[in-house]
Scaffold this active site. Structure first.
Site, PDB file in Angstrom:
ATOM      1  N   HIS A   1       0.857  -1.124   0.126  1.00 34.01           N
ATOM      2  CA  HIS A   1      -0.187   0.105   0.157  1.00 34.01           C
ATOM      3  C   HIS A   1       0.893   1.239   0.159  1.00 34.01           C
ATOM      4  CE1 HIS A   1      -3.161  -2.774   1.956  1.00 34.01           C
ATOM      5  NE2 HIS A   1      -3.480  -2.687   0.615  1.00 34.01           N
ATOM      6  N   GLY A   2       0.496   2.266  -0.942  1.00 39.67           N
ATOM      7  CA  GLY A   2       1.448   3.170  -1.082  1.00 39.67           C
ATOM      8  C   GLY A   2       1.716   4.231   0.201  1.00 39.67           C
TER       9      GLY A   2
ATOM     10  N   GLU B   1       1.879   3.075   3.039  1.00 42.21           N
ATOM     11  CA  GLU B   1       2.531   2.277   4.270  1.00 42.21           C
ATOM     12  C   GLU B   1       3.990   2.000   3.880  1.00 42.21           C
ATOM     13  OE1 GLU B   1       0.199  -1.066   4.855  1.00 42.21           O
ATOM     14  OE2 GLU B   1      -1.623   0.073   4.871  1.00 42.21           O
TER      15      GLU B   1
ATOM     16  N   ASN C   1      -3.583  -5.285  -2.683  1.00 41.03           N
ATOM     17  CA  ASN C   1      -3.892  -6.276  -1.836  1.00 41.03           C
ATOM     18  C   ASN C   1      -5.429  -6.806  -1.933  1.00 41.03           C
ATOM     19  OD1 ASN C   1      -2.637  -8.299  -0.254  1.00 41.03           O
ATOM     20  ND2 ASN C   1      -3.593  -7.313   1.761  1.00 41.03           N
ATOM     21  N   ARG C   2      -6.202  -6.370  -2.798  1.00 40.73           N
ATOM     22  CA  ARG C   2      -7.529  -6.855  -3.317  1.00 40.73           C
ATOM     23  C   ARG C   2      -7.413  -7.120  -4.694  1.00 40.73           C
ATOM     24  NH1 ARG C   2      -6.667  -5.604   1.301  1.00 40.73           N
ATOM     25  NH2 ARG C   2      -7.913  -4.582   2.880  1.00 40.73           N
TER      26      ARG C   2
ATOM     27  N   HIS D   1       3.303  -4.491   6.468  1.00 42.04           N
ATOM     28  CA  HIS D   1       2.303  -3.460   6.130  1.00 42.04           C
ATOM     29  C   HIS D   1       2.263  -2.660   7.552  1.00 42.04           C
ATOM     30  CE1 HIS D   1      -0.406  -5.355   2.787  1.00 42.04           C
ATOM     31  NE2 HIS D   1       0.509  -6.080   3.347  1.00 42.04           N
TER      32      HIS D   1
ATOM     33  N   TYR E   1     -10.823  -9.361  10.477  1.00 48.34           N
ATOM     34  CA  TYR E   1     -12.031  -9.180   9.520  1.00 48.34           C
ATOM     35  C   TYR E   1     -11.600  -9.568   8.334  1.00 48.34           C
ATOM     36  CZ  TYR E   1      -8.934  -5.196   8.752  1.00 48.34           C
ATOM     37  OH  TYR E   1      -7.870  -4.276   8.502  1.00 48.34           O
TER      38      TYR E   1
ATOM     39  N   GLU F   1       1.727  -6.684   9.994  1.00 48.22           N
ATOM     40  CA  GLU F   1       1.538  -5.323  10.491  1.00 48.22           C
ATOM     41  C   GLU F   1       2.642  -4.981  11.428  1.00 48.22           C
ATOM     42  OE1 GLU F   1      -0.755  -3.766   8.974  1.00 48.22           O
ATOM     43  OE2 GLU F   1      -1.981  -5.255   8.312  1.00 48.22           O
TER      44      GLU F   1
END
Length: 489
Positions: free
Chosen positions: A123-124, A126, A184-185, A224, A284, A306
């Site tokens: 993710h840009g 992160e 990531n989706r 992440h 989740y 994370e």
């Protein structure tokens, strides 16, 4: 009204409903109660600009720009040329190269060793991962032949580091790539058929998929930000509800995640996540994630790490974050040397390596050995008994039961070829030259053929003894430091 037309309008309205993407790393959006009722929540891979945190100029100070990162990777390759090589797996939407650092004592050469990959900056917004991975690479280079853990990793593992998967998102200071898609989706998903559409897939995603297809990775992790926890599969549930969804290798993944968490400065003391680890779907659910795709299609056990509560902390905190995570990253890679089972698969008649399949009874998951070396690696939780089976078309399968303790086990398999009834009937052997078959027995004569076969069998037996002795000597010599002596099955 025509029913087909009504159905078409229904589908059109279904896919045009605006929605937001469920995001890891603190951007928590309530999960819909019914997957079928609100599947549009999961179909959108595009992000809304107004829901993303604005990154100020002050926060970016001290972080490498994409140009500076490329320069840093190139300089690393020059400074540490003896244990590294630099290569690209593709380009981003805007043309930035996706550069990888491979670290090994024999970089670029295929060996009978496991491979591990780290991916940062998925993710840009992160960016901590890209900075920490460059610090890790430089630490390994500086400490090779000085620190025992660094030396063991370089000599026994092929480590591949992709500092940034999303350089465009970093430059734009947003989560998605240049097309504003959450990478990531964007991977194919077992519950999410829309991601199977090839034309919709982003170039960064394609690059990762081709990379995994061409390079056999035993394990991997993506870095992440926004939380502090080691996340493992499955990431999604069939009905999109929050609940524990265990994959076939649940024990191995929990052990793998615990290696990272327990080695971390404070991850394991989390009050939110027991032991600092979590099953993705229980936290989740997400769909189209890289982690599940690696496990299903890549034969690779991947964690989503994370590593920082703050997605974009100030640059002066990066050295501290590196120290908090350094031992965890090193121990995770080193676990490929210290844990699980590994070995080679051979043919008993030729002693050539075989690209066989390795399975564990009770675990619905298959690991393949390499074509060139017949090498396989299988990550498993220790202190367990396992029944290991190796299969190969044209060969008789072999099974053995082991007790895996607190260190890795070397386990080689020698498979016997299946012998068909036709193979035993010498009288039915023909040599077909230009379509004109001639019976071998008719040319040689029965007496001469018997003598020839007797001599051939003796020579073959002598050759078998010599080869077997040489292979056994080789197997006895080959084992990693701290490993048990190789077991031959």
């Amino acid at each position: 009204m025509d029913l087909s037309f009504v159905f078409f309008l229904f589908l059109l309205s279904f896919f045009l409903i605006p929605s937001s993407t469920i995001a890891r790393g603190g951007d928590r959006i309530p999960i819909p109660s019914g997957f079928l009722d609100k599947s549009s929540e999961l179909l959108a891979r595009h992000l809304f600009e107004d829901k993303q945190r604005k990154i100020s100029e002050a926060l970016t100070d001290g972080y490498m720009s994409n140009t500076e990162l490329e320069k840093s990777v190139t300089e690393f390759g020059q400074r540490c040329a003896n244990i590294s090589r630099i290569y690209s797996i593709g380009k981003s939407v805007n043309g930035s190269p996706l550069l990888v650092i491979e670290i090994s004592d024999k970089p670029g050469k295929e060996e009978a060793e496991p491979a591990f990959k780290f991916i940062g900056n998925v993710h840009g917004d992160e960016p901590v991962g890209r900075e920490l991975l460059m610090l890790l690479a430089n630490w390994l280079c500086s400490n090779y032949m000085k620190d025992s853990l660094a030396t063991m990793i370089v000599k026994n593992v092929h480590l591949h580091i992709l500092p940034t998967m999303n350089p465009d998102g970093f430059a734009l200071r947003r989560r998605g790539n240049a097309n504003n898609v959450d990478l990531n989706r964007d991977f194919p998903d077992r519950f999410y058929p829309v991601n199977d559409v090839e034309d919709m897939r982003q170039p960064e995603t394609r690059a990762i998929m081709n990379w995994v297809k061409n390079q056999q990775f035993a394990a991997s992790a993506s870095l992440h930000g926004g939380a502090l926890v080691a996340n493992y599969p499955w990431d999604g549930s069939q009905d999109s509800r929050k609940k524990y969804v265990a994959c076939p290798d649940d024990k191995a993944f929990r052990y793998m995640a615990s290696i990272y968490s327990q080695s971390h400065y404070n991850m394991s003391s989390s009050t939110e996540f027991a032991g600092g680890i979590t099953n993705g779907a229980q936290w989740y659910p997400i769909y189209g994630g890289m982690q599940d795709w690696n496990y299903i299609h890549g034969g690779c056990l991947e964690l989503t790490l994370e590593i920082s509560d703050d997605k974009w902390p100030r640059a002066n905190e990066l050295p501290i974050l590196f120290e908090y995570n350094r031992k965890s990253m090193l121990n995770l890679v080193a676990s490929l040397v210290k844990s699980g089972i590994h070995g080679r698969t051979f043919s008993s008649d030729t002693y050539h390596p075989l690209p066989a399949s390795v399975t564990i009874n009770g675990i619905d998951y298959k690991t393949n050995s390499s074509r060139r070396f017949g090498y396989y690696y299988r990550f498993l939780a220790p202190s367990e008994s396992y029944e290991v089976m190796v299969t190969m078309p044209g060969y008789e399968s072999k099974t053995t039961r082991i007790l895996l303790e607190d260190e890795a086990m070397s386990l080689d398999f020698i498979l016997d070829p299946e012998v068909s009834d036709a193979g035993r009937q010498v009288d039915d052997c023909y040599c077909n030259c230009d379509g004109q078959g001639k019976l071998v027995v008719g040319i040689l004569g029965r007496a001469h053929l018997d003598m020839f076969l007797a001599i051939f069998v003796v020579l073959l037996f002598l050759c078998f003894l010599l080869k077997r002795k040489a292979v056994i000597r080789f197997l006895k010599r080959r084992h990693f430091p701290g490993h048990k002596r190789a077991i031959e099955v």
